[in-house]
Scaffold this active site. Structure first.
Site, PDB file in Angstrom:
ATOM      1  N   GLY A  15      11.275  17.395   7.790  1.00 33.44           N
ATOM      2  CA  GLY A  15      12.128  18.127   8.941  1.00 33.44           C
ATOM      3  C   GLY A  15      12.879  19.236   8.353  1.00 33.44           C
ATOM      4  O   GLY A  15      13.946  19.527   9.022  1.00 33.44           O
ATOM      5  N   ASN A  17      12.053  22.491   8.590  1.00 32.54           N
ATOM      6  CA  ASN A  17      11.848  23.243   9.861  1.00 32.54           C
ATOM      7  C   ASN A  17      12.594  23.118  11.012  1.00 32.54           C
ATOM      8  O   ASN A  17      13.447  23.877  11.541  1.00 32.54           O
ATOM      9  CB  ASN A  17      10.500  23.566   9.970  1.00 32.54           C
ATOM     10  CG  ASN A  17       9.624  24.446   9.227  1.00 32.54           C
ATOM     11  OD1 ASN A  17       9.947  25.774   9.060  1.00 32.54           O
ATOM     12  ND2 ASN A  17       8.900  23.736   8.430  1.00 32.54           N
ATOM     13  N   MET A  93       2.330  15.507  11.751  1.00 31.81           N
ATOM     14  CA  MET A  93       0.612  15.158  10.970  1.00 31.81           C
ATOM     15  C   MET A  93      -0.128  14.494  11.650  1.00 31.81           C
ATOM     16  O   MET A  93      -0.776  13.590  11.355  1.00 31.81           O
ATOM     17  CB  MET A  93       1.088  14.526   9.502  1.00 31.81           C
ATOM     18  CG  MET A  93       1.985  15.611   8.534  1.00 31.81           C
ATOM     19  SD  MET A  93       1.504  17.230   8.400  1.00 31.81           S
ATOM     20  CE  MET A  93      -0.003  16.907   7.270  1.00 31.81           C
ATOM     21  N   ILE A  95      -3.075  15.029  14.977  1.00 32.63           N
ATOM     22  CA  ILE A  95      -3.658  15.741  15.924  1.00 32.63           C
ATOM     23  C   ILE A  95      -3.565  15.404  17.310  1.00 32.63           C
ATOM     24  O   ILE A  95      -3.993  14.116  17.299  1.00 32.63           O
ATOM     25  CB  ILE A  95      -5.397  15.882  15.323  1.00 32.63           C
ATOM     26  CG1 ILE A  95      -5.296  16.651  14.012  1.00 32.63           C
ATOM     27  CG2 ILE A  95      -6.015  16.804  16.356  1.00 32.63           C
ATOM     28  CD1 ILE A  95      -6.706  16.694  13.480  1.00 32.63           C
ATOM     29  N   LEU A  96      -3.247  16.226  18.119  1.00 28.71           N
ATOM     30  CA  LEU A  96      -2.869  15.655  19.430  1.00 28.71           C
ATOM     31  C   LEU A  96      -4.253  15.658  20.384  1.00 28.71           C
ATOM     32  O   LEU A  96      -5.186  16.673  20.062  1.00 28.71           O
ATOM     33  CB  LEU A  96      -1.962  16.493  20.220  1.00 28.71           C
ATOM     34  CG  LEU A  96      -0.461  16.233  19.704  1.00 28.71           C
ATOM     35  CD1 LEU A  96       0.469  17.584  19.533  1.00 28.71           C
ATOM     36  CD2 LEU A  96       0.065  15.116  19.781  1.00 28.71           C
ATOM     37  N   ASN A 110       3.184  25.381  17.279  1.00 27.62           N
ATOM     38  CA  ASN A 110       3.123  24.820  15.882  1.00 27.62           C
ATOM     39  C   ASN A 110       3.278  25.883  14.783  1.00 27.62           C
ATOM     40  O   ASN A 110       2.992  27.194  14.924  1.00 27.62           O
ATOM     41  CB  ASN A 110       1.575  24.216  15.768  1.00 27.62           C
ATOM     42  CG  ASN A 110       1.385  23.570  14.341  1.00 27.62           C
ATOM     43  OD1 ASN A 110       2.238  22.835  13.877  1.00 27.62           O
ATOM     44  ND2 ASN A 110       0.151  23.735  13.836  1.00 27.62           N
ATOM     45  N   HIS A 112       1.860  26.797  10.922  1.00 31.43           N
ATOM     46  CA  HIS A 112       0.824  26.682  10.005  1.00 31.43           C
ATOM     47  C   HIS A 112       1.015  27.256   8.739  1.00 31.43           C
ATOM     48  O   HIS A 112       1.236  28.521   8.859  1.00 31.43           O
ATOM     49  CB  HIS A 112      -0.784  26.872  10.556  1.00 31.43           C
ATOM     50  CG  HIS A 112      -1.680  26.426   9.751  1.00 31.43           C
ATOM     51  ND1 HIS A 112      -2.160  25.094   9.323  1.00 31.43           N
ATOM     52  CD2 HIS A 112      -2.593  27.286   8.931  1.00 31.43           C
ATOM     53  CE1 HIS A 112      -3.097  25.234   8.265  1.00 31.43           C
ATOM     54  NE2 HIS A 112      -3.482  26.531   8.207  1.00 31.43           N
TER      55      HIS A 112
HETATM   56  C1  GRF Z   1       5.494  22.747   6.673  1.00 32.81           C
HETATM   57  O1  GRF Z   1       5.020  23.522   5.550  1.00 32.81           O
HETATM   58  C2  GRF Z   1       4.668  23.173   7.903  1.00 32.81           C
HETATM   59  O2  GRF Z   1       4.017  24.382   7.783  1.00 32.81           O
HETATM   60  C3  GRF Z   1       3.564  22.205   7.844  1.00 32.81           C
HETATM   61  O3  GRF Z   1       4.390  20.853   7.313  1.00 32.81           O
HETATM   62  C4  GRF Z   1       5.453  21.303   6.598  1.00 32.81           C
HETATM   63  C5  GRF Z   1       6.580  20.669   7.187  1.00 32.81           C
HETATM   64  O4  GRF Z   1       7.835  20.636   6.447  1.00 32.81           O
HETATM   65  N1  GRF Z   1       2.768  22.005   8.965  1.00 32.81           N
HETATM   66  P1  GRF Z   1       9.363  20.224   6.986  1.00 32.81           P
HETATM   67  O5  GRF Z   1       8.820  18.999   7.296  1.00 32.81           O
HETATM   68  O6  GRF Z   1       9.702  21.018   8.043  1.00 32.81           O
HETATM   69  O7  GRF Z   1      10.117  20.241   5.875  1.00 32.81           O
END
Ligand code: GRF
Length: 196
Positions: A15, A17, A93, A95-96, A110, A112
């Site tokens: 988390g 992000n 992680m 897929i919806l 999202n 990526h």
């Molecule tokens: C990120 O690299 C994102 O692009 C990918 O999963 C990772 C998530 O990292 N889909 P975090 O949980 O936000 O640290």
């Protein structure tokens, strides 16, 4: 007080992000308010980050559900119970289902770790290295039924340096994501407020 877009973040892990978005949302003029974090894993560290920020959390363990759609219906119900207007996937992680994606069309984004349309799916850092690319990056995009294929909201790049490995590249892309994602949420929420 300005109106803010009620936003949920979907996570499965660390988390970081989510943390970047929570931090950005502290600003008085940020147009989104994070009011819910949903995880499909109860051990996800991002749940602690949400609790530390006084944000409600819901855990929906996917293995308890018979199929994708019954899991997605629980996620959908939690979002609706909280009056969510915008859904941000950040390291989620799963897929919806098409059903879910259509329910939330225009409200679901999202991030990526590649310069889409290059390298949809997994192992993007290694694939960029193997291809001998000069640059790599991250993309925030609208979610549509086809994986990693919705319209691009923002994209940022990093140079690939001699000696880079998938790990070093991932670290630089991750740092970039922490800049990009709060900016993308701001852009989307601002547009939503202007339409309301
Ligand atoms: C990120 O690299 C994102 O692009 C990918 O999963 C990772 C998530 O990292 N889909 P975090 O949980 O936000 O640290």
């Amino acid at each position: 007080m300005m109106r803010r877009i009620k936003t949920a973040v979907l996570i499965s892990g660390n988390g970081s992000n989510l943390q970047a978005i929570l931090d950005a949302a502290q600003a008085a003029d940020y147009p989104a308010c994070i009011t819910l974090v949903i995880s499909n894993k109860e051990e996800a560290y991002g749940l602690k980050r949400a609790e530390n920020a006084d944000v409600a959390t819901v855990v929906i363990p996917h293995q308890h559900y018979e199929n994708r759609e019954s899991f997605d219906r629980m996620v959908d119900a939690a979002l609706k119970n909280h009056g969510i207007e915008l859904v941000v996937m950040a390291g989620f992680m799963r897929i919806l289902s098409d059903w879910f994606v259509e329910q939330w069309a225009g409200k679901l984004i999202n991030i990526h770790p590649s310069l889409l349309p290059k390298y949809k799916g997994l192992h993007t850092h290694q694939r960029a290295l193997d291809a001998g690319d000069a640059e790599h990056g991250a993309t925030v995009h609208w979610v549509t039924p086809e994986l990693d294929s919705g319209e691009i909201i923002v994209q940022g790049s990093v140079a690939i340096e001699p000696g880079d490995t998938a790990e070093t590249l991932q670290q630089r892309v991750h740092a970039l994501e922490h800049q990009l994602y709060p900016a993308a949420v701001k852009k989307v929420a601002t547009a939503m407020l202007a339409r309301a």
